[in-house]
Motif scaffolding. Structure first.
Motif, PDB file in Angstrom:
ATOM      1  N   TYR A 169       0.810  -1.232   0.000  1.00 36.05           N
ATOM      2  CA  TYR A 169       0.000   0.000   0.000  1.00 36.05           C
ATOM      3  C   TYR A 169       0.839   1.277   0.000  1.00 36.05           C
ATOM      4  O   TYR A 169       0.278   2.365  -0.073  1.00 36.05           O
ATOM      5  CB  TYR A 169      -0.890   0.041   1.257  1.00 36.05           C
ATOM      6  CG  TYR A 169      -1.912  -1.064   1.321  1.00 36.05           C
ATOM      7  CD1 TYR A 169      -2.961  -1.110   0.412  1.00 36.05           C
ATOM      8  CD2 TYR A 169      -1.843  -2.054   2.295  1.00 36.05           C
ATOM      9  CE1 TYR A 169      -3.911  -2.113   0.469  1.00 36.05           C
ATOM     10  CE2 TYR A 169      -2.789  -3.069   2.364  1.00 36.05           C
ATOM     11  CZ  TYR A 169      -3.818  -3.088   1.447  1.00 36.05           C
ATOM     12  OH  TYR A 169      -4.752  -4.087   1.510  1.00 36.05           O
ATOM     13  N   ALA A 170       2.155   1.143   0.137  1.00 34.97           N
ATOM     14  CA  ALA A 170       3.014   2.307   0.361  1.00 34.97           C
ATOM     15  C   ALA A 170       2.455   3.101   1.541  1.00 34.97           C
ATOM     16  O   ALA A 170       2.549   4.324   1.590  1.00 34.97           O
ATOM     17  CB  ALA A 170       3.100   3.180  -0.891  1.00 34.97           C
ATOM     18  N   GLY A 171       1.827   2.374   2.483  1.00 35.58           N
ATOM     19  CA  GLY A 171       1.033   3.045   3.506  1.00 35.58           C
ATOM     20  C   GLY A 171       1.689   3.087   4.874  1.00 35.58           C
ATOM     21  O   GLY A 171       2.793   2.589   5.079  1.00 35.58           O
ATOM     22  N   ASP A 172       0.951   3.678   5.824  1.00 36.20           N
ATOM     23  CA  ASP A 172       1.433   3.853   7.187  1.00 36.20           C
ATOM     24  C   ASP A 172       0.626   2.908   8.082  1.00 36.20           C
ATOM     25  O   ASP A 172      -0.594   3.071   8.210  1.00 36.20           O
ATOM     26  CB  ASP A 172       1.207   5.325   7.572  1.00 36.20           C
ATOM     27  CG  ASP A 172       1.625   5.622   8.998  1.00 36.20           C
ATOM     28  OD1 ASP A 172       1.862   4.667   9.763  1.00 36.20           O
ATOM     29  OD2 ASP A 172       1.699   6.811   9.340  1.00 36.20           O
ATOM     30  N   THR A 173       1.304   1.941   8.706  1.00 38.39           N
ATOM     31  CA  THR A 173       0.586   0.934   9.499  1.00 38.39           C
ATOM     32  C   THR A 173      -0.114   1.551  10.717  1.00 38.39           C
ATOM     33  O   THR A 173      -1.020   0.944  11.265  1.00 38.39           O
ATOM     34  CB  THR A 173       1.536  -0.185   9.983  1.00 38.39           C
ATOM     35  OG1 THR A 173       2.696   0.422  10.531  1.00 38.39           O
ATOM     36  CG2 THR A 173       1.915  -1.134   8.871  1.00 38.39           C
ATOM     37  N   ASP A 174       0.313   2.756  11.130  1.00 41.56           N
ATOM     38  CA  ASP A 174      -0.376   3.403  12.257  1.00 41.56           C
ATOM     39  C   ASP A 174      -1.748   3.933  11.827  1.00 41.56           C
ATOM     40  O   ASP A 174      -2.625   4.148  12.650  1.00 41.56           O
ATOM     41  CB  ASP A 174       0.431   4.598  12.797  1.00 41.56           C
ATOM     42  CG  ASP A 174       1.722   4.148  13.451  1.00 41.56           C
ATOM     43  OD1 ASP A 174       1.833   2.944  13.762  1.00 41.56           O
ATOM     44  OD2 ASP A 174       2.622   4.991  13.633  1.00 41.56           O
ATOM     45  N   LYS A 175      -1.915   4.178  10.523  1.00 42.12           N
ATOM     46  CA  LYS A 175      -3.176   4.749  10.034  1.00 42.12           C
ATOM     47  C   LYS A 175      -4.055   3.726   9.320  1.00 42.12           C
ATOM     48  O   LYS A 175      -5.273   3.857   9.271  1.00 42.12           O
ATOM     49  CB  LYS A 175      -2.867   5.899   9.058  1.00 42.12           C
ATOM     50  CG  LYS A 175      -2.414   7.181   9.767  1.00 42.12           C
ATOM     51  CD  LYS A 175      -1.736   8.166   8.837  1.00 42.12           C
ATOM     52  CE  LYS A 175      -2.653   8.748   7.803  1.00 42.12           C
ATOM     53  NZ  LYS A 175      -1.934   9.600   6.829  1.00 42.12           N
ATOM     54  N   LEU A 176      -3.435   2.704   8.737  1.00 41.10           N
ATOM     55  CA  LEU A 176      -4.216   1.727   7.958  1.00 41.10           C
ATOM     56  C   LEU A 176      -5.076   0.868   8.878  1.00 41.10           C
ATOM     57  O   LEU A 176      -4.632   0.451   9.953  1.00 41.10           O
ATOM     58  CB  LEU A 176      -3.279   0.832   7.145  1.00 41.10           C
ATOM     59  CG  LEU A 176      -2.654   1.478   5.904  1.00 41.10           C
ATOM     60  CD1 LEU A 176      -1.460   0.663   5.422  1.00 41.10           C
ATOM     61  CD2 LEU A 176      -3.672   1.613   4.772  1.00 41.10           C
ATOM     62  N   SER A 177      -6.284   0.572   8.422  1.00 41.02           N
ATOM     63  CA  SER A 177      -7.223  -0.205   9.221  1.00 41.02           C
ATOM     64  C   SER A 177      -6.930  -1.697   9.103  1.00 41.02           C
ATOM     65  O   SER A 177      -6.841  -2.237   7.994  1.00 41.02           O
ATOM     66  CB  SER A 177      -8.635   0.094   8.699  1.00 41.02           C
ATOM     67  OG  SER A 177      -9.487  -0.993   8.924  1.00 41.02           O
ATOM     68  N   ALA A 178      -6.807  -2.377  10.247  1.00 43.95           N
ATOM     69  CA  ALA A 178      -6.573  -3.834  10.215  1.00 43.95           C
ATOM     70  C   ALA A 178      -7.741  -4.516   9.515  1.00 43.95           C
ATOM     71  O   ALA A 178      -7.558  -5.419   8.705  1.00 43.95           O
ATOM     72  CB  ALA A 178      -6.415  -4.360  11.635  1.00 43.95           C
TER      73      ALA A 178
END
Ligand SMILES: Cc1cc2nc3c(=O)[nH]c(=O)nc-3n(C[C@H](O)[C@H](O)[C@H](O)COP(=O)(O)OP(=O)(O)OC[C@H]3O[C@@H](n4cnc5c(N)ncnc54)[C@H](O)[C@@H]3O)c2cc1C
Length: 409
Positions: free
Chosen positions: A158-167
């Motif tokens: 996701y090139a994403g941030d695990t603190d913001k992405l929803s499990a």
């Protein structure tokens, strides 16, 4: 009047148009660029196949059956390359364990990390739809597993941030194991659910071949930007740069921010909601190098290593895409963690990437490189994402004949 109009000639729009055609309709696809593909961006140049967007797809059963229907010959990398992946940890490429035994026996995790993993089946499940990936993984598998495996892996997807992405939305298959079996480890042993869902797949001529095959025989209008959709009685009018098109059925297969803009006259507040979906930027650099590449698929870089690179694929290990005496490495830069880099000039990005690659692989220079900046690359399934899914459902319900497709739903 057209039977149906599809806006956007990425994979979502082309598959939809192909399916409509097969069902006996005569759809028109309108695409703003002078080429089809969207984020499938294959260049064929000097005998090389360069993928500056999607690299490969997971060949799940349904997809493989579809490639047969299209008479396409899928290509897969060797198991040896596909199953050998690395993580860049403390200045070194470390081979990522590829099965549960290796997780426990290799030196990839500390003894504390291994003990923490073994506790997972005894941790009670929790149902919190607002839980981030970081909180979910730390709660179940420990911080070391988050930092060394999940954070870089999620960044790779996701090139994403695990603190913001929803499990619940971003790692739904894994979360479902906790929900169903009370434990990820127990669930994956019962269901064999965590392995890859299919082989890594591409095609002769690159991934664009898949779209081209479906697109042949479909009416596609290129360089045709859809600007606005309005409705009178039950007829929709699409204003494009080159004129108006009327239809009773529209499939919007653009990214969310474009769909939001297009829908503003039909449903102002709901379309504005779609514009709230965040996208992470990604810069893709496909570099031709003489330097040998390690065997394997590629490597990921955890946030803690402080690089602008997110990771890289050893692309020429996977498919035959270049001359015998050269290799292709595809480098990913930016993402949520280094959003700022999307505003850097190309030379500055290349210079920093070369510094990092020298440290990681000893690669000092490129014979040539191809560069593409995707300022809004991947939609982020952040906490609370269900509100966007509900918005899409509501838009479709309230506007009969309007359908929405794409990777943000
Ligand atoms: C850099 C990158 C790498 C990726 N790598 C992979 C991978 O290796 N494997 C994988 O499975 N997925 C990968 N993905 C995700 C994958 O690309 C997407 O899920 C998928 O391709 C999205 O397809 P789409 O058709 O929904 O949207 P898009 O591909 O974005 O297509 C939308 C199309 O709509 C057009 N459009 C937009 N607005 C208008 C308008 N107003 N009028 C007319 N046309 C318009 C655009 O020009 C575009 O052609 C990657 C994505 C990116 C960005």
């Amino acid at each position: 009047m057209k039977d149906a109009v599809v806006i956007g000639a990425g994979v979502s729009g082309i598959v939809a148009a192909y399916t409509l055609k097969k069902a006996g309709f005569d759809p028109l696809v309108i695409e703003k660029e002078p080429y089809i593909g969207g984020s499938t961006h294959t260049l064929r140049e000097d005998g090389r196949i360069i993928e500056l967007g999607v690299q490969s797809v997971l060949g799940q059963d349904e997809f493989m059956a579809f490639t047969k229907e299209l008479n396409l010959k899928p290509l897969h990398p060797s198991k040896e390359h596909a199953n050998t992946r690395y993580v860049y940890l403390n200045g070194q490429l470390k081979r990522m364990p590829s099965n549960p035994i290796e997780f426990l026996t290799s030196d990839f995790f500390s003894i504390f990390g291994k003990i923490r993993l073994l506790r997972e089946p005894f941790i009670p499940p929790k149902d919190d739809p607002k839980e981030s990936i970081s909180d979910f993984v730390t709660r179940r598998l420990g911080k070391e597993f988050l930092d060394k495996v999940v954070e870089p892996f999620v960044c790779g997807i996701y090139a994403g941030d695990t603190d913001k992405l929803s499990a619940k939305y971003a790692v739904r298959r894994v979360k479902a194991l906790e929900d169903e079996y009370g434990s990820i480890i127990k669930g994956s042993m019962k269901k064999k659910a965590l392995g890859p869902q299919g082989e890594i797949t591409s095609f002769e001529g690159g991934l664009l071949t898949f779209l081209e095959k479906m697109a042949s025989g479909i009416d596609i209008s290129l360089e045709s930007v859809a600007l606005k959709i309005t409705k009178k009685d039950d007829i929709y009018t699409i204003d494009t740069k080159s004129g108006k098109i009327q239809t009773k059925s529209i499939l919007i297969a653009t990214p969310a921010y474009s769909a939001s803009y297009l829908l503003r006259n039909l449903t102002w507040s709901m379309s504005a909601e779609l514009d709230q979906i965040e996208y992470a930027p990604v810069i893709v650099i496909s570099a031709i190098v003489k330097h040998p590449l390690p065997k394997g698929f590629g490597f990921l870089i955890p946030r803690k290593e402080n690089t602008i690179m997110l990771g890289a694929l050893f692309s020429s290990n996977l498919f035959k895409i270049c001359k015998e005496d050269e290799n292709i490495i595809t480098i990913y830069v930016g993402g949520e963690r280094r959003k700022d880099v999307a505003d850097w000039p190309e030379e500055k990005i290349i210079s920093q990437v070369k510094k990092e690659l020298k440290q990681i692989l000893g690669i000092e220079d490129f014979e040539k490189y191809y560069f593409k900046k995707w300022k809004k690359a991947i939609p982020q399934y952040n906490i609370g994402y269900e509100r966007f899914i509900n918005t899409v459902k509501d838009i479709e319900k309230m506007n009969e004949g309007v359908f929405i497709a794409g990777n943000y739903i």
